[in-house]
Design a protein around this motif. Structure first.
Motif, PDB file in Angstrom:
ATOM      1  N   PHE A  45      50.698  28.808  38.968  1.00 46.23           N
ATOM      2  CA  PHE A  45      50.884  29.325  40.332  1.00 46.23           C
ATOM      3  C   PHE A  45      50.652  30.831  40.365  1.00 46.23           C
ATOM      4  N   VAL A  46      51.285  31.565  39.435  1.00 46.35           N
ATOM      5  CA  VAL A  46      51.120  33.019  39.383  1.00 46.35           C
ATOM      6  C   VAL A  46      49.672  33.380  39.083  1.00 46.35           C
ATOM      7  N   LYS A  47      49.076  32.671  38.155  1.00 46.75           N
ATOM      8  CA  LYS A  47      47.701  32.946  37.733  1.00 46.75           C
ATOM      9  C   LYS A  47      46.722  32.818  38.894  1.00 46.75           C
ATOM     10  N   TYR A  48      46.788  31.689  39.600  1.00 48.41           N
ATOM     11  CA  TYR A  48      45.815  31.461  40.670  1.00 48.41           C
ATOM     12  C   TYR A  48      46.180  32.176  41.965  1.00 48.41           C
ATOM     13  N   MET A  49      47.430  32.543  42.133  1.00 45.84           N
ATOM     14  CA  MET A  49      47.805  33.379  43.274  1.00 45.84           C
ATOM     15  C   MET A  49      47.163  34.759  43.156  1.00 45.84           C
ATOM     16  N   ILE A  50      47.243  35.359  41.968  1.00 42.30           N
ATOM     17  CA  ILE A  50      46.593  36.654  41.729  1.00 42.30           C
ATOM     18  C   ILE A  50      45.084  36.526  41.903  1.00 42.30           C
ATOM     19  N   PHE A  51      44.520  35.449  41.375  1.00 45.26           N
ATOM     20  CA  PHE A  51      43.074  35.247  41.471  1.00 45.26           C
ATOM     21  C   PHE A  51      42.629  35.141  42.927  1.00 45.26           C
ATOM     22  N   LEU A  52      43.301  34.334  43.736  1.00 43.96           N
ATOM     23  CA  LEU A  52      42.887  34.127  45.121  1.00 43.96           C
ATOM     24  C   LEU A  52      43.040  35.391  45.962  1.00 43.96           C
ATOM     25  N   LEU A  53      44.155  36.105  45.782  1.00 43.12           N
ATOM     26  CA  LEU A  53      44.358  37.342  46.529  1.00 43.12           C
ATOM     27  C   LEU A  53      43.261  38.354  46.220  1.00 43.12           C
ATOM     28  N   ASN A  54      42.932  38.481  44.949  1.00 42.77           N
ATOM     29  CA  ASN A  54      41.922  39.460  44.572  1.00 42.77           C
ATOM     30  C   ASN A  54      40.513  38.990  44.889  1.00 42.77           C
ATOM     31  N   PHE A  55      40.307  37.689  44.940  1.00 43.82           N
ATOM     32  CA  PHE A  55      38.991  37.177  45.309  1.00 43.82           C
ATOM     33  C   PHE A  55      38.651  37.555  46.748  1.00 43.82           C
ATOM     34  N   VAL A  56      39.666  37.497  47.634  1.00 43.90           N
ATOM     35  CA  VAL A  56      39.456  37.896  49.024  1.00 43.90           C
ATOM     36  C   VAL A  56      39.088  39.376  49.105  1.00 43.90           C
ATOM     37  N   PHE A  57      39.830  40.231  48.382  1.00 44.84           N
ATOM     38  CA  PHE A  57      39.532  41.668  48.395  1.00 44.84           C
ATOM     39  C   PHE A  57      38.210  41.972  47.686  1.00 44.84           C
ATOM     40  N   TRP A  58      37.863  41.162  46.692  1.00 47.82           N
ATOM     41  CA  TRP A  58      36.584  41.337  46.010  1.00 47.82           C
ATOM     42  C   TRP A  58      35.430  41.105  46.984  1.00 47.82           C
ATOM     43  N   LEU A  59      35.534  40.064  47.803  1.00 47.48           N
ATOM     44  CA  LEU A  59      34.508  39.804  48.816  1.00 47.48           C
ATOM     45  C   LEU A  59      34.458  40.928  49.848  1.00 47.48           C
ATOM     46  N   PHE A  60      35.639  41.406  50.274  1.00 44.35           N
ATOM     47  CA  PHE A  60      35.690  42.500  51.247  1.00 44.35           C
ATOM     48  C   PHE A  60      35.074  43.766  50.668  1.00 44.35           C
ATOM     49  N   GLY A  61      35.383  44.073  49.409  1.00 42.40           N
ATOM     50  CA  GLY A  61      34.803  45.250  48.767  1.00 42.40           C
ATOM     51  C   GLY A  61      33.293  45.147  48.645  1.00 42.40           C
ATOM     52  N   GLY A  62      32.793  43.953  48.318  1.00 39.92           N
ATOM     53  CA  GLY A  62      31.351  43.754  48.244  1.00 39.92           C
ATOM     54  C   GLY A  62      30.678  43.919  49.589  1.00 39.92           C
ATOM     55  N   LEU A  63      31.326  43.403  50.656  1.00 42.43           N
ATOM     56  CA  LEU A  63      30.778  43.556  52.003  1.00 42.43           C
ATOM     57  C   LEU A  63      30.748  45.016  52.419  1.00 42.43           C
ATOM     58  N   LEU A  64      31.832  45.736  52.160  1.00 42.76           N
ATOM     59  CA  LEU A  64      31.901  47.156  52.497  1.00 42.76           C
ATOM     60  C   LEU A  64      30.847  47.945  51.726  1.00 42.76           C
ATOM     61  N   LEU A  65      30.687  47.621  50.467  1.00 39.48           N
ATOM     62  CA  LEU A  65      29.687  48.291  49.633  1.00 39.48           C
ATOM     63  C   LEU A  65      28.275  48.021  50.148  1.00 39.48           C
ATOM     64  N   GLY A  66      27.998  46.778  50.533  1.00 41.06           N
ATOM     65  CA  GLY A  66      26.680  46.428  51.044  1.00 41.06           C
ATOM     66  C   GLY A  66      26.349  47.137  52.339  1.00 41.06           C
ATOM     67  N   ILE A  67      27.324  47.189  53.261  1.00 38.74           N
ATOM     68  CA  ILE A  67      27.102  47.878  54.539  1.00 38.74           C
ATOM     69  C   ILE A  67      26.882  49.369  54.303  1.00 38.74           C
ATOM     70  N   GLY A  68      27.673  49.959  53.401  1.00 36.89           N
ATOM     71  CA  GLY A  68      27.529  51.378  53.103  1.00 36.89           C
ATOM     72  C   GLY A  68      26.165  51.707  52.506  1.00 36.89           C
ATOM     73  N   ILE A  69      25.700  50.864  51.578  1.00 36.75           N
ATOM     74  CA  ILE A  69      24.383  51.091  50.963  1.00 36.75           C
ATOM     75  C   ILE A  69      23.278  50.976  52.006  1.00 36.75           C
ATOM     76  N   TYR A  70      23.382  49.977  52.872  1.00 43.98           N
ATOM     77  CA  TYR A  70      22.370  49.795  53.920  1.00 43.98           C
ATOM     78  C   TYR A  70      22.342  51.003  54.863  1.00 43.98           C
ATOM     79  N   ALA A  71      23.544  51.474  55.265  1.00 43.62           N
ATOM     80  CA  ALA A  71      23.612  52.619  56.172  1.00 43.62           C
ATOM     81  C   ALA A  71      23.086  53.888  55.508  1.00 43.62           C
ATOM     82  N   PHE A  72      23.430  54.078  54.232  1.00 44.67           N
ATOM     83  CA  PHE A  72      22.960  55.265  53.518  1.00 44.67           C
ATOM     84  C   PHE A  72      21.443  55.217  53.329  1.00 44.67           C
TER      85      PHE A  72
END
Length: 307
Positions: A45-72
């Motif tokens: 439970f602890v293992k996959y809870m950490i994984f799922l929470l960070n997977f969501v932020f990992w996707l958000f970080g990738g999206l933010l990075l992609g938009i920033g690169i495109y804008a730059f």
């Protein structure tokens, strides 16, 4: 149970009980491992809870990075391969670059949390929890300064950012759009206590400028910049307003600086902002606790394997 071995002979004088791991108990029973062979200390439970929470932020970080690169990239092409990055302020006021940096940090930190939890890697988990703790301490420091010393924060922002933001208004389209958005949303004009007079520091709006915008302010300062019937924006609504008396200017534009307006808005919504900040802080502390818990469980499992 198949995981213990009976030692014949008499025990001590005490009552019968459970023996210690790897040693002889009071009843003469030596317990080597009270757990079945497939047992693990690592909580799924602890293992996959950490994984799922960070997977969501990992996707958000990738999206933010992609938009920033495109804008730059788009800005780079418009400027014919030249973007000014001479000082720290050039980086801070470059919205696309800020998005790239923020996206990279979120992407890398959340990736270390994902991989550390999934692969049960204590080094990555320690790195992840240390980064979260550092972010938490920085947020607490900023919150304390903002809530305990609001006037000091006001003075610092006015002194450090007013001139540079006003001067850079026409140099960066992203910054210009951000300033226009802030002035329209918060119904303000300029940054400091001087209000709309801050725009006299811009080379296009200065009264000595040869530009047609001299003695004016951006259209985002205007009270009625948009014609509701046509939906068109009157970009000339703030022209010449710096030459008019303040009572007359107030009929056409917002005259107060944005820093003070935002401070007043924050004070009016203090409980909401504090509640959101507290919620974010609690989530961060929870994730740090989960990460440290998983670290301890992995270490226990390693000790079991090495025994």
């Amino acid at each position: 149970m198949s995981n213990y071995r009976y030692q014949g002979g008499g025990g001590g004088g005490g009552v019968g009980g459970v023996g210690v791991i790897g040693g002889r108990g009071y009843s003469g029973i030596e317990v080597r491992d009270m757990h079945p062979h497939h047992f693990t200390y690592v909580s799924q439970f602890v293992k996959y809870m950490i994984f799922l929470l960070n997977f969501v932020f990992w996707l958000f970080g990738g999206l933010l990075l992609g938009i920033g690169i495109y804008a730059f990239k788009d800005k780079w092409e418009e400027a014919n391969g030249w973007v000014r990055l001479e000082t720290i302020y050039d980086v801070i006021f470059n919205i696309s670059l800020v998005m790239i940096i923020a996206g990279m940090v979120i992407f890398l930190v959340s990736f270390s949390g994902c991989l550390g939890a999934l692969r049960e890697n204590t080094f990555l988990l320690k790195l992840y929890s240390m980064c979260l703790l550092l972010f938490f301490l920085m947020e607490m420091a900023i919150a304390i300064i903002c809530f305990v010393f609001p006037q000091y924060m006001n003075s610092f922002l006015e002194k450090q950012f007013t001139d540079k933001i006003i001067h850079s208004y026409r140099d960066d389209p992203d910054l210009q759009n951000f300033i226009d958005f802030a002035q329209q949303e918060f119904k303000c004009c300029g940054l400091s206590n001087a209000g709309y007079q801050d725009w006299s520091k811009n080379e296009y709006f200065n009264c000595s400028s040869p530009s047609v915008e001299k003695c004016g302010v951006p259209y985002s300062c205007c009270i009625n910049a948009t014609d509701i019937s046509s939906g068109l924006v009157n970009i000339m609504c703030g022209y010449g307003v710096q030459e008019t008396p303040v009572p007359e200017a107030r009929k056409r534009i917002w005259t107060s600086g944005c820093i003070e307006i935002v401070r007043v808005w924050a004070e009016r919504n203090l409980y909401v902002i504090a509640g959101i900040a507290l919620g974010i802080a609690l989530v961060q502390l929870l994730v740090i606790y989960l990460a440290k818990t998983l670290e301890g469980q992995i270490e226990l499992q390693k000790l079991r394997w090495s025994a």
